[in-house]
Design a protein around this motif. Structure first.
Motif, PDB file in Angstrom:
ATOM      1  N   GLN A 139      14.470  -4.642  -1.701  1.00  0.00           N
ATOM      2  CA  GLN A 139      15.714  -4.610  -2.458  1.00  0.00           C
ATOM      3  C   GLN A 139      15.465  -4.996  -3.914  1.00  0.00           C
ATOM      4  OE1 GLN A 139      18.523  -7.136  -0.418  1.00  0.00           O
ATOM      5  NE2 GLN A 139      19.106  -5.498   0.991  1.00  0.00           N
ATOM      6  N   PRO A 140      16.329  -4.549  -4.807  1.00  0.00           N
ATOM      7  CA  PRO A 140      16.202  -4.972  -6.209  1.00  0.00           C
ATOM      8  C   PRO A 140      16.178  -6.498  -6.318  1.00  0.00           C
ATOM      9  CG  PRO A 140      17.765  -3.178  -6.026  1.00  0.00           C
ATOM     10  CD  PRO A 140      17.399  -3.570  -4.620  1.00  0.00           C
ATOM     11  N   GLY A 141      15.281  -6.992  -7.166  1.00  0.00           N
ATOM     12  CA  GLY A 141      15.099  -8.433  -7.306  1.00  0.00           C
ATOM     13  C   GLY A 141      14.073  -9.021  -6.363  1.00  0.00           C
ATOM     14  N   GLY A 142      13.628  -8.233  -5.417  1.00  0.00           N
ATOM     15  CA  GLY A 142      12.649  -8.709  -4.443  1.00  0.00           C
ATOM     16  C   GLY A 142      11.224  -8.651  -4.952  1.00  0.00           C
ATOM     17  N   SER A 143      10.303  -8.980  -4.055  1.00  0.00           N
ATOM     18  CA  SER A 143       8.884  -9.045  -4.413  1.00  0.00           C
ATOM     19  C   SER A 143       8.040  -8.294  -3.394  1.00  0.00           C
ATOM     20  CB  SER A 143       8.406 -10.505  -4.466  1.00  0.00           C
ATOM     21  OG  SER A 143       9.097 -11.238  -5.450  1.00  0.00           O
ATOM     22  N   LEU A 144       6.908  -7.794  -3.879  1.00  0.00           N
ATOM     23  CA  LEU A 144       5.885  -7.193  -3.028  1.00  0.00           C
ATOM     24  C   LEU A 144       4.531  -7.557  -3.600  1.00  0.00           C
ATOM     25  CD1 LEU A 144       7.039  -3.511  -2.282  1.00  0.00           C
ATOM     26  CD2 LEU A 144       6.801  -5.363  -0.620  1.00  0.00           C
ATOM     27  N   ARG A 145       3.531  -7.580  -2.731  1.00  0.00           N
ATOM     28  CA  ARG A 145       2.164  -7.803  -3.180  1.00  0.00           C
ATOM     29  C   ARG A 145       1.290  -6.665  -2.666  1.00  0.00           C
ATOM     30  NH1 ARG A 145      -2.420 -12.078  -1.247  1.00  0.00           N
ATOM     31  NH2 ARG A 145      -3.357 -12.562  -3.259  1.00  0.00           N
ATOM     32  N   LEU A 146       0.675  -5.964  -3.597  1.00  0.00           N
ATOM     33  CA  LEU A 146      -0.247  -4.898  -3.255  1.00  0.00           C
ATOM     34  C   LEU A 146      -1.674  -5.427  -3.267  1.00  0.00           C
ATOM     35  CD1 LEU A 146       1.157  -1.948  -5.413  1.00  0.00           C
ATOM     36  CD2 LEU A 146       1.857  -2.697  -3.127  1.00  0.00           C
ATOM     37  N   SER A 147      -2.480  -4.908  -2.353  1.00  0.00           N
ATOM     38  CA  SER A 147      -3.898  -5.251  -2.293  1.00  0.00           C
ATOM     39  C   SER A 147      -4.721  -3.975  -2.315  1.00  0.00           C
ATOM     40  CB  SER A 147      -4.228  -6.031  -1.024  1.00  0.00           C
ATOM     41  OG  SER A 147      -3.514  -7.231  -0.951  1.00  0.00           O
ATOM     42  N   CYS A 148      -5.918  -4.077  -2.861  1.00  0.00           N
ATOM     43  CA  CYS A 148      -6.823  -2.932  -2.903  1.00  0.00           C
ATOM     44  C   CYS A 148      -8.238  -3.463  -2.740  1.00  0.00           C
ATOM     45  CB  CYS A 148      -6.674  -2.189  -4.218  1.00  0.00           C
ATOM     46  SG  CYS A 148      -7.903  -0.894  -4.484  1.00  0.00           S
ATOM     47  N   ALA A 149      -8.879  -3.061  -1.652  1.00  0.00           N
ATOM     48  CA  ALA A 149     -10.223  -3.544  -1.348  1.00  0.00           C
ATOM     49  C   ALA A 149     -11.243  -2.425  -1.513  1.00  0.00           C
ATOM     50  CB  ALA A 149     -10.276  -4.088   0.070  1.00  0.00           C
ATOM     51  N   ALA A 150     -12.330  -2.744  -2.181  1.00  0.00           N
ATOM     52  CA  ALA A 150     -13.433  -1.796  -2.336  1.00  0.00           C
ATOM     53  C   ALA A 150     -14.445  -2.012  -1.215  1.00  0.00           C
ATOM     54  CB  ALA A 150     -14.120  -1.982  -3.682  1.00  0.00           C
ATOM     55  N   SER A 151     -14.997  -0.927  -0.729  1.00  0.00           N
ATOM     56  CA  SER A 151     -16.001  -1.026   0.321  1.00  0.00           C
ATOM     57  C   SER A 151     -17.086   0.014   0.112  1.00  0.00           C
ATOM     58  CB  SER A 151     -15.356  -0.829   1.696  1.00  0.00           C
ATOM     59  OG  SER A 151     -14.800   0.456   1.809  1.00  0.00           O
ATOM     60  N   GLY A 152     -18.210  -0.196   0.793  1.00  0.00           N
ATOM     61  CA  GLY A 152     -19.332   0.712   0.658  1.00  0.00           C
ATOM     62  C   GLY A 152     -20.506   0.030  -0.024  1.00  0.00           C
ATOM     63  N   SER A 153     -21.508   0.835  -0.338  1.00  0.00           N
ATOM     64  CA  SER A 153     -22.737   0.303  -0.935  1.00  0.00           C
ATOM     65  C   SER A 153     -22.576   0.196  -2.448  1.00  0.00           C
ATOM     66  CB  SER A 153     -23.922   1.205  -0.589  1.00  0.00           C
ATOM     67  OG  SER A 153     -24.097   1.280   0.810  1.00  0.00           O
TER      68      SER A 153
END
Length: 124
Positions: free
Chosen positions: A13-27
């Motif tokens: 909802q407007p005024g709310g919060s979210l947290r995005l994550s992004c993980a790198a993997s591999g060599s």
């Protein structure tokens, strides 16, 4: 093969919060700059926030003061904490990073890599 995997999108909802994550993997040897971009159909993809390997950050004016980008180098992960969300923040959010897969004395082999995107919808 290296890749970025995002998580954390959803409906809020407007005024709310979210947290995005992004993980790198591999060599990979290391990660240079990391960032978040967003795309709305019919518009160009725009920068939301970026963070260097040293921790310096920059933000789009529309999110400054509301969003915070951070990274955990031990986990090869970048985060985007989004507070005080507005309907105009609705978009597909993409993670981007410069993944270093090789290095010599004269040359660094870096791959500009994108995640698959995660939908963020801000609506009542």
């Amino acid at each position: 093969q290296v890749q970025l995997v995002e998580s954390g999108g959803g409906l809020v909802q407007p005024g709310g919060s979210l947290r995005l994550s992004c993980a790198a993997s591999g060599s990979l040897l290391s990660i240079n700059d990391m960032g978040w971009y967003r795309h709305v159909p019919g518009k160009q993809r725009e920068l939301v926030a970026r963070i260097t390997s040293g921790g310096s950050t920059n933000y789009a004016g529309s999110v400054k003061g509301r969003f915070t980008i951070s990274r955990d180098n031990a986990k090869n992960t970048v985060y985007l904490q989004m507070n005080s969300l507005k309907p105009e923040d609705t978009a597909v959010y993409y993670c981007n990073a410069g993944l270093v897969i090789g290095r010599t004395y004269h040359y660094t082999d870096e791959i500009d890599t994108w995640g698959q995107g995660t939908q963020v919808t801000v609506s009542s």
